[in-house]
Design an enzyme around this catalytic site. Structure first.
Site, PDB file in Angstrom:
ATOM      1  N   GLN A  74       0.845  -1.371   0.527  1.00  0.00           N
ATOM      2  CA  GLN A  74      -0.315   0.159  -0.112  1.00  0.00           C
ATOM      3  C   GLN A  74       0.634   1.524  -0.172  1.00  0.00           C
ATOM      4  O   GLN A  74       0.622   2.437  -0.528  1.00  0.00           O
ATOM      5  CB  GLN A  74      -1.376  -0.211   1.366  1.00  0.00           C
ATOM      6  N   GLU A  75       2.132   1.518   1.228  1.00  0.00           N
ATOM      7  CA  GLU A  75       2.540   2.540   0.875  1.00  0.00           C
ATOM      8  C   GLU A  75       3.923   2.924  -0.067  1.00  0.00           C
ATOM      9  O   GLU A  75       3.416   3.798  -0.497  1.00  0.00           O
ATOM     10  CB  GLU A  75       3.819   1.940   2.327  1.00  0.00           C
ATOM     11  N   SER A  76       4.179   2.040  -0.833  1.00  0.00           N
ATOM     12  CA  SER A  76       5.742   2.456  -1.452  1.00  0.00           C
ATOM     13  C   SER A  76       4.798   0.920  -2.967  1.00  0.00           C
ATOM     14  O   SER A  76       5.737   1.132  -4.041  1.00  0.00           O
ATOM     15  CB  SER A  76       6.680   1.923  -1.513  1.00  0.00           C
TER      16      SER A  76
END
Ligand SMILES: [Zn+2]
Length: 343
Positions: free
Chosen positions: A64-66
């Site tokens: 989700q983040e990167s």
């Protein structure tokens, strides 16, 4: 000829090693996780063990983040694989910083969703610290809980007070987690796999609205599907009640004099959280269920104008639920996978 056979055999061995991942450093990485994330498994897995966090949950956060891009950088100054604020870009130290924060959040909030919310929105300040920083009173997870007058472990009660971005972030990570773990992971009681109670349905959000059924605010979401459609447990849990709720169990719906929720199955999936599957035609008699196990079929018992599943989530005691305290219904959409929410 024999040499050719040996060469072919050697080639097959090399190909099969490549296929199983033993030559590219992702030994033991689970199949459902994209290669952009599993390429970091060699660092991720030992850190997961060291900090006692499920590696698949870390993989879901990273996704989700990167998306697994170590050069990722947000406008807010979050860096790297785990999008750590002012964090290092170097993959190993970035991973360790992110995992350390996640582990601390899990220990502090004792609830997976709250820990993820804190990863996104920040943990917020303790009562003692707020005294000298009143502007931070309602910031982060503690701030949202403060605003709702709820405990930090009681995520459902303060979910609506979290920033809009965080309210999208938590189900997005949980959806990745569910996908990566193939529905088999068991987190804490509040973080197990989640699915929709129907495989196929149509719906329009109506929770909290007046839908003309005599309640000022609709207590759940109505999922439309034909009568006879199997209804499946949305969580790992225990069936704690089967019977009529708030009315009679007459079949045929409102025009036939049926009232209330009709025949329901109630599944407990946490200390004080219950999923209610209503207007059923019948139920299946299992006690403990896993997410995806059939609990009954769609019918037209209770106040209904057509075949559908009324799906609702209660936060509170079973006694109050059975008496309809009215104050315990929470928005079931926070337990919907993002794919459903974006339909
Ligand atoms: Zn309904």
């Amino acid at each position: 000829m024999r040499l050719l056979v040996i060469c072919l055999f050697a080639l097959l061995v090399v190909l099969s090693l490549l296929g199983s991942g033993t030559l590219n450093g992702v030994v033991g990485a689970p199949g459902g996780v994209p290669s952009s994330v599993t390429q970091w498994w060699g660092s991720l897995e030992p850190l997961a063990r060291q900090y006692e966090v499920d590696p698949l949950l870390i993989a879901a956060v990273m996704m989700q983040e990167s998306g697994g891009d170590p050069r990722a950088r947000s406008w807010a100054g979050a860096n790297g694989l785990m999008q750590v604020l002012d964090g290092p870009f170097e993959p190993n130290s970035n991973l360790e910083s992110g995992i350390r924060i996640l582990a601390t959040n899990l220990k502090t909030f004792k609830n997976v969703r709250a820990a993820l919310a804190a990863y996104n929105a920040g943990p917020g300040m303790s009562d003692a610290d707020v005294a000298s920083n009143p502007a931070q009173r309602f910031a982060g997870v503690r701030g949202a809980a403060r605003q709702a007058g709820a405990s930090v472990a009681d995520f459902d009660k303060y979910y609506v007070y979290l920033p809009a971005e965080t309210r999208k972030y938590v189900p997005a990570v949980m959806a990745y987690y569910e996908r990566f773990s193939n529905g088999t992971a068991t987190l804490s009681a509040t973080g197990g796999p989640i699915r929709m109670p129907l495989d196929k349905f149509s719906w329009t959000p109506t929770f909290g609205k007046d839908i003309g059924n005599g309640q000022a605010a609709h207590s759940g979401e109505d999922l439309m599907a034909p009568c006879g459609t199997p209804v499946k447990a949305a969580f790992n849990g225990t069936i704690v009640y089967r019977g009529c709720l708030y009315g009679n169990c007459r079949d045929g719906g409102a025009t036939n004099g049926a009232t209330g929720h009709g025949l329901v199955v109630i599944e407990q999936f946490d200390a004080n959280r219950y999923a209610v599957y209503a207007h059923l035609a019948n139920y299946v008699t299992d006690r403990d269920v896993k997410a995806g196990d059939m609990v009954g079929t769609i019918g037209m018992t209770g106040w209904t104008l057509g075949c559908h599943l009324h799906y609702a989530i209660w936060n509170g005691s079973l006694d109050d639920l059975l008496k309809d305290g009215g104050k315990g219904w929470v928005d079931p959409k926070q337990y919907f996978p993002t794919a459903v929410l974006s339909q």
